[in-house]
Design an enzyme around this catalytic site. Structure first.
Site, PDB file in Angstrom:
ATOM      1  N   ASP A  37       0.854  -1.193   0.000  1.00  0.00           N
ATOM      2  CA  ASP A  37       0.000   0.000   0.000  1.00  0.00           C
ATOM      3  C   ASP A  37       0.886   1.239   0.000  1.00  0.00           C
ATOM      4  OD1 ASP A  37      -2.291   1.841   0.470  1.00  0.00           O
ATOM      5  OD2 ASP A  37      -3.357   0.023   1.074  1.00  0.00           O
ATOM      6  N   TYR A 157     -13.981   5.890 -13.825  1.00  0.00           N
ATOM      7  CA  TYR A 157     -13.813   4.668 -13.019  1.00  0.00           C
ATOM      8  C   TYR A 157     -14.305   3.444 -13.803  1.00  0.00           C
ATOM      9  CZ  TYR A 157     -14.612   1.573  -8.942  1.00  0.00           C
ATOM     10  OH  TYR A 157     -14.628   0.536  -8.045  1.00  0.00           O
ATOM     11  N   LYS A 161     -12.337   0.118 -14.994  1.00  0.00           N
ATOM     12  CA  LYS A 161     -12.728  -1.218 -14.528  1.00  0.00           C
ATOM     13  C   LYS A 161     -13.111  -2.132 -15.697  1.00  0.00           C
ATOM     14  CE  LYS A 161     -12.075  -0.548 -10.109  1.00  0.00           C
ATOM     15  NZ  LYS A 161     -11.110  -1.342  -9.337  1.00  0.00           N
ATOM     16  N   THR A 192     -17.019  -0.217   2.650  1.00  0.00           N
ATOM     17  CA  THR A 192     -15.598  -0.010   2.974  1.00  0.00           C
ATOM     18  C   THR A 192     -15.399   1.497   3.173  1.00  0.00           C
ATOM     19  OG1 THR A 192     -14.916   0.449   0.710  1.00  0.00           O
ATOM     20  CG2 THR A 192     -14.972  -1.887   1.355  1.00  0.00           C
TER      21      THR A 192
HETATM   22  N1  LIG Z   1     -16.227  -0.617  -2.012  1.00  0.00           N
HETATM   23  C1  LIG Z   1     -16.920  -0.956  -3.083  1.00  0.00           C
HETATM   24  O1  LIG Z   1     -18.157  -0.853  -3.118  1.00  0.00           O
HETATM   25  C2  LIG Z   1     -16.223  -1.480  -4.304  1.00  0.00           C
HETATM   26  C3  LIG Z   1     -17.013  -2.021  -5.322  1.00  0.00           C
HETATM   27  C4  LIG Z   1     -16.394  -2.530  -6.459  1.00  0.00           C
HETATM   28  C5  LIG Z   1     -15.026  -2.491  -6.580  1.00  0.00           C
HETATM   29  N2  LIG Z   1     -14.274  -1.950  -5.574  1.00  0.00           N
HETATM   30  C6  LIG Z   1     -12.831  -1.940  -5.771  1.00  0.00           C
HETATM   31  O2  LIG Z   1     -12.209  -2.600  -4.695  1.00  0.00           O
HETATM   32  C7  LIG Z   1     -10.894  -2.094  -4.526  1.00  0.00           C
HETATM   33  C8  LIG Z   1     -10.682  -1.760  -3.058  1.00  0.00           C
HETATM   34  O3  LIG Z   1     -11.625  -0.769  -2.714  1.00  0.00           O
HETATM   35  P1  LIG Z   1     -12.100  -0.508  -1.218  1.00  0.00           P
HETATM   36  O4  LIG Z   1     -13.551  -0.239  -1.287  1.00  0.00           O
HETATM   37  O5  LIG Z   1     -11.576  -1.568  -0.328  1.00  0.00           O
HETATM   38  O6  LIG Z   1     -11.384   0.897  -0.962  1.00  0.00           O
HETATM   39  P2  LIG Z   1     -10.455   1.454   0.228  1.00  0.00           P
HETATM   40  O7  LIG Z   1     -10.326   2.886  -0.082  1.00  0.00           O
HETATM   41  O8  LIG Z   1     -10.971   1.005   1.544  1.00  0.00           O
HETATM   42  O9  LIG Z   1      -9.058   0.715  -0.037  1.00  0.00           O
HETATM   43  C9  LIG Z   1      -8.256   1.015  -1.150  1.00  0.00           C
HETATM   44  C10 LIG Z   1      -6.797   0.867  -0.754  1.00  0.00           C
HETATM   45  O10 LIG Z   1      -6.001   1.089  -1.934  1.00  0.00           O
HETATM   46  C11 LIG Z   1      -4.910   1.899  -1.569  1.00  0.00           C
HETATM   47  N3  LIG Z   1      -4.388   2.626  -2.726  1.00  0.00           N
HETATM   48  C12 LIG Z   1      -4.948   3.684  -3.379  1.00  0.00           C
HETATM   49  N4  LIG Z   1      -4.133   4.103  -4.346  1.00  0.00           N
HETATM   50  C13 LIG Z   1      -3.041   3.299  -4.329  1.00  0.00           C
HETATM   51  C14 LIG Z   1      -1.856   3.238  -5.081  1.00  0.00           C
HETATM   52  N5  LIG Z   1      -1.609   4.124  -6.064  1.00  0.00           N
HETATM   53  N6  LIG Z   1      -0.939   2.292  -4.783  1.00  0.00           N
HETATM   54  C15 LIG Z   1      -1.171   1.405  -3.783  1.00  0.00           C
HETATM   55  N7  LIG Z   1      -2.267   1.413  -3.026  1.00  0.00           N
HETATM   56  C16 LIG Z   1      -3.197   2.357  -3.292  1.00  0.00           C
HETATM   57  C17 LIG Z   1      -5.464   2.838  -0.508  1.00  0.00           C
HETATM   58  O11 LIG Z   1      -4.411   3.419   0.261  1.00  0.00           O
HETATM   59  C18 LIG Z   1      -6.353   1.903   0.281  1.00  0.00           C
HETATM   60  O12 LIG Z   1      -5.644   1.264   1.330  1.00  0.00           O
HETATM   61  C19 LIG Z   1     -10.768  -0.908  -5.474  1.00  0.00           C
HETATM   62  O13 LIG Z   1     -10.100  -1.304  -6.665  1.00  0.00           O
HETATM   63  C20 LIG Z   1     -12.200  -0.552  -5.773  1.00  0.00           C
HETATM   64  O14 LIG Z   1     -12.352   0.078  -7.015  1.00  0.00           O
HETATM   65  C21 LIG Z   1     -14.842  -1.450  -4.440  1.00  0.00           C
END
Ligand SMILES: NC(=O)c1ccc[n+]([C@@H]2O[C@H](COP(=O)([O-])OP(=O)(O)OC[C@H]3O[C@@H](n4cnc5c(N)ncnc54)[C@H](O)[C@@H]3O)[C@@H](O)[C@H]2O)c1
Length: 251
Positions: A37, A157, A161, A192
């Protein structure tokens, strides 16, 4: 328990949300995991490491910006120098951008693509090179429901994706006979930190296409990701698996 015993790998964005849940579940299944991270998330990442070690699991934190090519190479090297092989990799790090298409700044569009799409490409590039050396492995990319269809305000986004699914299928096709499987999960609305900051109205809008009228939990995505990383899914590659409470079924 033990689905990932003697397996070594990494999860990007592992300090928070879905990535954190994946790291914990994988460690509970016996896998050793490097939690990658940003430097700004180091404390949260170290907390995940502590939590994993508290139940006897194996984890370490590594600072990595997935948008940076050298960081992706260094991350794979870290896993190999610690554990000797890279058996699984979860390209999960990602950011959101909530704005209508014509109001999107080009710089913001570029940033979303650089982290979500190019970051996944760079990760896969070095992960595949290593997996070819160590006789195969499993890659799981985190796409989204927005990788399968449009979602209001998520144009950049959604493009990133959708692109991840193209990378997933390409990797699956090209390396299927090298013992490397590449799959994607497409989560629906998951509670999250990324979701918590959205307005209640927008949260409701995101949940509304799902058959299940509730948010998913990060652990429910982690369970699928862990299975895709394991040998239990040995004949599954190139899939874009919805984890969305029936959202995809209603389209
Ligand atoms: N939460 C949702 O509803 C949801 C739905 C579909 C997809 N997603 C995808 O799931 C993944 C995780 O999302 P989440 O909801 O857990 O978000 P989150 O914000 O809780 O976690 C994301 C993590 O990625 C890290 N990050 C961001 N930019 C970075 C970089 N350049 N290098 C390394 N780390 C980096 C952040 O520091 C954070 O710890 C993402 O790809 C998001 O698009 C989330």
């Amino acid at each position: 328990m033990g689905m990932l015993k003697d397996k070594y790998g990494l999860v990007t964005g592992g300090a928070s949300g879905i990535g954190r849940a994946c790291a914990i579940r994988i460690a509970r299944e016996g896998g050793a995991v490097v939690i990658a991270d940003l430097e700004s998330s180091r404390d949260k990442g170290e907390d995940v490491v502590k939590e994993i070690r508290s139940f006897g699991g194996t984890a370490t934190f590594f600072c990595c910006d997935v948008a940076n090519e050298a960081d992706n190479a260094a991350l794979v090297n870290e896993v190999v120098s610690l554990y000797g092989a890279l058996n699984f990799a979860i390209n999960n790090a990602g950011i959101g951008l909530y704005v209508r298409l014509a109001d999107t700044d080009a710089a913001d569009f570029d940033r979303v693509i650089a982290i979500n799409l190019r970051g996944t490409f760079l990760g896969m590039k070095y992960q595949i090179k290593q997996m070819l050396k160590n006789g195969g492995g499993a890659i799981v990319n985190n796409s989204s429901s927005a990788g399968l269809r449009a979602v209001n305000l998520l144009g950049a986004y959604s493009a990133s994706k959708h692109g991840i699914l193209g990378l997933t299928k390409s990797g699956a096709l090209e390396y299927a006979n090298d013992g490397i499987r590449v799959n994607a999960v497409c989560p629906g609305a998951i509670m999250t930190p990324l979701m918590e900051v959205q307005s209640v109205e927008y949260q409701k809008e995101l949940v509304s296409p799902q058959a299940m009228s509730r948010f998913g939990q990060p652990e429910e995505v982690a369970a699928v990701v862990t299975w895709l990383c394991s040998d239990e899914s040995s004949f599954v590659t190139g899939v874009s698996m919805p984890v969305d409470g029936g959202g995809d079924a209603s389209y």
